[in-house]
Write a protein that holds these residues in place. Structure first.
Motif, mmCIF file in Angstrom:
data_model
loop_
_atom_site.group_PDB
_atom_site.id
_atom_site.type_symbol
_atom_site.label_atom_id
_atom_site.label_comp_id
_atom_site.label_asym_id
_atom_site.label_seq_id
_atom_site.Cartn_x
_atom_site.Cartn_y
_atom_site.Cartn_z
ATOM 1 N N TYR A 84 46.134 40.737 45.736
ATOM 2 C CA TYR A 84 44.956 40.968 44.877
ATOM 3 C C TYR A 84 45.014 42.308 44.169
ATOM 4 N N ILE A 85 45.399 43.353 44.940
ATOM 5 C CA ILE A 85 45.320 44.708 44.397
ATOM 6 C C ILE A 85 46.334 44.876 43.292
ATOM 7 N N VAL A 86 47.525 44.326 43.521
ATOM 8 C CA VAL A 86 48.556 44.443 42.498
ATOM 9 C C VAL A 86 48.072 43.767 41.226
ATOM 10 N N ARG A 87 47.444 42.586 41.384
ATOM 11 C CA ARG A 87 46.975 41.884 40.199
ATOM 12 C C ARG A 87 45.840 42.638 39.518
ATOM 13 N N SER A 88 44.971 43.246 40.327
ATOM 14 C CA SER A 88 43.871 44.009 39.727
ATOM 15 C C SER A 88 44.405 45.229 38.981
ATOM 16 N N TYR A 89 45.403 45.895 39.582
ATOM 17 C CA TYR A 89 46.009 47.046 38.917
ATOM 18 C C TYR A 89 46.673 46.632 37.605
ATOM 19 N N SER A 90 47.294 45.436 37.608
ATOM 20 C CA SER A 90 47.956 44.989 36.378
ATOM 21 C C SER A 90 46.946 44.836 35.246
ATOM 22 N N TRP A 91 45.736 44.391 35.601
ATOM 23 C CA TRP A 91 44.715 44.271 34.559
ATOM 24 C C TRP A 91 44.350 45.627 33.994
ATOM 25 N N MET A 92 44.409 46.663 34.830
ATOM 26 C CA MET A 92 44.114 48.009 34.327
ATOM 27 C C MET A 92 45.164 48.420 33.303
ATOM 28 N N VAL A 93 46.426 48.044 33.581
ATOM 29 C CA VAL A 93 47.498 48.373 32.640
ATOM 30 C C VAL A 93 47.283 47.650 31.310
ATOM 31 N N LEU A 94 46.793 46.421 31.391
ATOM 32 C CA LEU A 94 46.601 45.631 30.178
ATOM 33 C C LEU A 94 45.374 46.062 29.389
ATOM 34 N N LEU A 95 44.263 46.307 30.095
ATOM 35 C CA LEU A 95 42.979 46.457 29.413
ATOM 36 C C LEU A 95 42.553 47.909 29.181
ATOM 37 N N GLN A 146 41.405 35.181 36.922
ATOM 38 C CA GLN A 146 42.849 35.068 37.088
ATOM 39 C C GLN A 146 43.224 34.944 38.557
ATOM 40 N N ILE A 147 42.486 35.658 39.419
ATOM 41 C CA ILE A 147 42.808 35.623 40.836
ATOM 42 C C ILE A 147 42.397 34.291 41.470
ATOM 43 N N LEU A 148 41.274 33.737 41.020
ATOM 44 C CA LEU A 148 40.754 32.525 41.671
ATOM 45 C C LEU A 148 41.241 31.226 41.035
ATOM 46 N N LEU A 149 41.825 31.349 39.836
ATOM 47 C CA LEU A 149 42.224 30.140 39.120
ATOM 48 C C LEU A 149 43.109 29.187 39.944
ATOM 49 N N PRO A 150 44.129 29.676 40.647
ATOM 50 C CA PRO A 150 44.961 28.755 41.433
ATOM 51 C C PRO A 150 44.144 27.940 42.435
ATOM 52 N N LEU A 151 43.144 28.563 43.047
ATOM 53 C CA LEU A 151 42.291 27.856 44.003
ATOM 54 C C LEU A 151 41.575 26.702 43.309
ATOM 55 N N THR A 152 41.004 26.989 42.135
ATOM 56 C CA THR A 152 40.290 25.963 41.380
ATOM 57 C C THR A 152 41.244 24.842 40.985
ATOM 58 N N VAL A 153 42.384 25.215 40.423
ATOM 59 C CA VAL A 153 43.337 24.216 39.939
ATOM 60 C C VAL A 153 43.795 23.314 41.082
ATOM 61 N N LEU A 154 44.145 23.912 42.209
ATOM 62 C CA LEU A 154 44.679 23.109 43.313
ATOM 63 C C LEU A 154 43.618 22.176 43.884
ATOM 64 N N THR A 155 42.374 22.646 43.961
ATOM 65 C CA THR A 155 41.311 21.786 44.473
ATOM 66 C C THR A 155 41.084 20.604 43.531
ATOM 67 N N LEU A 156 41.030 20.901 42.238
ATOM 68 C CA LEU A 156 40.843 19.834 41.247
ATOM 69 C C LEU A 156 42.009 18.850 41.295
ATOM 70 N N TYR A 157 43.199 19.415 41.373
ATOM 71 C CA TYR A 157 44.417 18.591 41.345
ATOM 72 C C TYR A 157 44.446 17.625 42.528
ATOM 73 N N SER A 158 44.117 18.137 43.717
ATOM 74 C CA SER A 158 44.201 17.261 44.885
ATOM 75 C C SER A 158 43.156 16.152 44.801
ATOM 76 N N ALA A 159 42.018 16.424 44.168
ATOM 77 C CA ALA A 159 41.014 15.376 43.991
ATOM 78 C C ALA A 159 41.475 14.362 42.946
ATOM 79 N N MET A 160 42.110 14.873 41.878
ATOM 80 C CA MET A 160 42.550 13.976 40.799
ATOM 81 C C MET A 160 43.685 13.062 41.242
ATOM 82 N N LEU A 161 44.497 13.574 42.188
ATOM 83 C CA LEU A 161 45.612 12.767 42.683
ATOM 84 C C LEU A 161 45.123 11.471 43.316
#
Lengths: 277, 382
Positions: free
Chosen positions: A105-116, A151-166
């Protein structure tokens, strides 16, 4: 062995684990929140009369709603593609979805600081392209917190949706096509309604997870983007007021549980995990 | 809880690799990255094994921040202690005062000695965490009188100041911010600003910006209402309220803000080692003085060895070593005999710096921190 006994045997270890390492500490925390040299509601009164905790709680809800909506809008199309594409493309896409999930999480949050940041990639590009004369204040805003959390939570959302759609029977889509439904009509009238339990479940998981966020709002947020976990840390580690910190945590826990219960009443999230509607 | 310093150390290592490998081909770069990754876990093992320690000898335990802080403690205090006694020092990181409090409450103190961060020292003494020092083991004559702020209960250790730091690229000449009044003056010195997300010393800055001189006799007791009214004026111009040391450094290394209140050691590290084009202003710095001290814990598993450790930490030479590593100044005034001027003038207790600073009065703060923290956090939300 009888199936019932087997079930208990299999559940045993995790039940004991949960009891000792989760239920017990939670019980201690609840107990502490009522303790002020004897049973007392003083911490709860404090909490609701100070104003601080209620306003931060509202910020927490607002941010979580925004994040959940963002994750759903961005995640649904990805999950749809995952569920409907061939095995090779699916594997590649799954890896791409999971890759950021494995990063801290922290690495990803720091990356946003570099971008924004003021001298960050986004601002530099905008200035060099002549779009803006001065760097835009995009970091340390509600917006930057929301983007980082999505950005951090998106994989959780995608995987939950995906497993339901399967679990959606592809035969139904073929049947719709065979009866002359256009692809868009079959999506609207067959696929989308059947994917709704997944949508409800994904929303709930994303929302409840974002309620507890701490690092991202601390690193990417301004003063008014404070979330409740940040306050809990301040109260427990700086002020050493563990009873008050417990009371705030209990309120957060109760509110989260209430949301789950009410939500379940309307949307029956059991279906997400394969239960019947 | 994540460990800020370990991440910092990791990012430093990554940064070093990226600098070294600029211009290398892809294959060479990957090889170099692989080497760095392979050696990283070894670092801890190596630094741990440099000291030859008698495995059977008793050891003492302490807690502190990780990363550079731990390295400095190792060099300044632990190595001389081990050399003298043959005993090792077990180091728990990161520093978390709440954890120490939990040990005390549970009646299971696992630490022998501790250097609680700034206001945590008087707090620890108030909570009855310390035990009396044994002056038959500790050589009093090696210390200077100012180190006895806590009498028989602690030995003052390092000094820290929270200073105004400004962007030299923006104000290269003589016309640069020199005081908190200048920090507050957004017309004369426009640009993004950062303050610490902590009620102290923000109230002190606010009063100095409002015209009260950097004199404890005139500034304390703090006029809280006046301080918050002054803070109201600067609030809309603060881009970020920082919470950690590494965040302070990131803010000036990325030139995210032009003016910032930050810890002097972190500022000097960013300026000298990481090329941040900034300058420290010592005028009106919030100076901690002798507030921070090493203490021996009540209920320490190994109190005898702890006293021997206390005989090391207050001395001039170890304190000079620590100051050289992290730029936090010594309290032992004789330490300046060991320090070259280039280092000395970067330290909070260096007389010319200390004289223009505001000596913080933590006695005033001790009972007021909690209610004022709540008031400050509430004020931030409004």
């Amino acid at each position: 062995m009888r199936p019932r006994a087997l079930a208990w045997l299999l559940l045993g270890p995790v039940a004991v684990w949960n009891l000792v390492f989760f239920m017990l500490p939670v019980a201690v925390m609840v107990g502490r929140s009522f303790d002020a040299h004897g049973l007392s509601l003083v911490h709860y009164r404090n909490l609701f009369t100070t104003g601080l905790y209620v306003s931060v709680m509202l910020t927490t809800f607002e941010t979580s709603v925004l994040v959940t909506a963002g994750c759903l809008l961005l995640g649904y199309p990805v999950a749809y593609l995952l569920a409907t594409s061939g095995p090779r493309a699916r594997t590649v896409m799954l890896v791409l979805v999971l890759l950021p999930y494995w990063l801290d999480y922290i690495v990803r949050s720091y990356s946003w600081m570099v971008l924004l940041g003021r001298m960050g990639l986004v601002n530099r590009a905008l200035i060099d392209l002549g779009v803006v004369p001065e760097p835009l204040p995009i970091l340390y805003t509600r917006w930057s917190v929301t983007v980082g959390m999505i950005q951090i939570l998106l994989p959780l959302t995608v995987l939950t949706l995906y497993s339901a759609m399967l679990r959606i029977d592809q035969g139904l889509l073929h049947a719709a096509a065979a009866h002359g439904a256009s692809p868009s009509a079959s999506f609207r009238r067959v696929f989308f309604p059947l994917s709704l339990p997944g949508v409800y479940g994904a929303c709930l998981l994303t929302f409840v997870t974002s309620l507890g966020f701490y690092i991202t709002p601390a690193l990417l947020g301004g003063r008014k983007d404070t979330m409740i976990s940040q306050l809990i840390v301040t109260v427990s580690t700086d002020m050493l007021d563990w009873s008050l910190a417990s009371a705030v945590s209990v309120v957060l826990l109760v509110v989260s549980l209430l949301i789950v219960v009410v939500y379940n009443r309307f949307f029956s999230i059991d279906r997400l995990w394969g239960g019947s509607a | 809880m994540w460990n800020d310093d370990e991440i910092e150390r990791g990012l430093h290592a990554l940064g070093a690799v990226l600098r070294e490998t600029r211009g290398l081909g892809r294959r060479a770069f990957l090889t170099r990255l692989g080497q760095a990754a392979a050696t990283a876990p070894l670092l801890g093992v190596l630094t741990g094994s440099v000291q030859r320690v008698d495995a059977d000898a008793p050891s003492i335990a302490t807690m502190g921040w990780g990363g550079a802080w731990k390295d400095a403690c190792q060099k300044a205090y632990f190595d001389p202690f081990t050399k003298k006694t043959g005993m090792a020092v077990k180091y728990v990181a990161p520093y978390e005062f709440a954890k120490v409090r939990a040990m005390q409450e549970a009646g299971r103190m696992e630490l022998d000695v501790l250097e609680p961060g700034s206001v945590d020292t008087p707090r620890a003494l108030k909570l009855g965490m310390a035990q009396k020092l044994d002056w038959s083991v500790i050589d009093k004559s090696a210390l200077t009188p100012n180190q006895f702020k806590y009498g028989d209960w602690g030995i003052s250790s390092i000094t820290l100041s929270t200073c105004l730091v400004y962007n030299k690229k923006k104000w290269p000449g003589d016309n640069h911010p020199k005081s908190w009044a200048d920090f507050w003056d957004v017309k004369k010195f426009p640009g993004p600003r950062a303050l610490q997300r902590r009620v102290y010393p923000n109230l002190e800055y606010a009063l100095m910006a409002d015209g009260i001189p950097a004199d404890p006799k005139k500034l304390y007791p703090i006029d809280v209402d006046r301080a918050f009214r002054s803070l109201d004026r600067i609030k809309p111009h603060i881009t970020v309220w920082h919470t950690t040391g590494s965040q302070q450094q990131q803010l000036i290394q990325d030139q995210e803000v032009d003016l910032i209140a930050m810890w002097n050691g972190r500022a000097t590290d960013s300026i000298t080692n990481n090329g941040a084009p900034y300058q420290i202003v010592w005028n009106q710095a919030a100076y901690n003085g002798e507030i921070e001290a090493w203490i021996v814990m009540k209920g320490a598993p190994n109190p005898k060895a702890a006293m021997k450790f206390m005989d090391v930490v207050g001395r001039a030479e170890p304190q000079a070593t620590f100051a050289r590593a992290l730029f936090y100044g010594p309290t032992n005034q004789k330490a300046y005999d060991f320090l070259e001027k280039k280092v000395a003038q970067e330290l909070p207790s260096y007389p010319p710096n200390a004289q223009v600073s505001l000596l913080m009065n933590y006695d005033w703060w001790l009972d007021r921190i909690d209610p004022l923290t709540v008031q400050f956090e509430k004020w931030l939300q409004s």
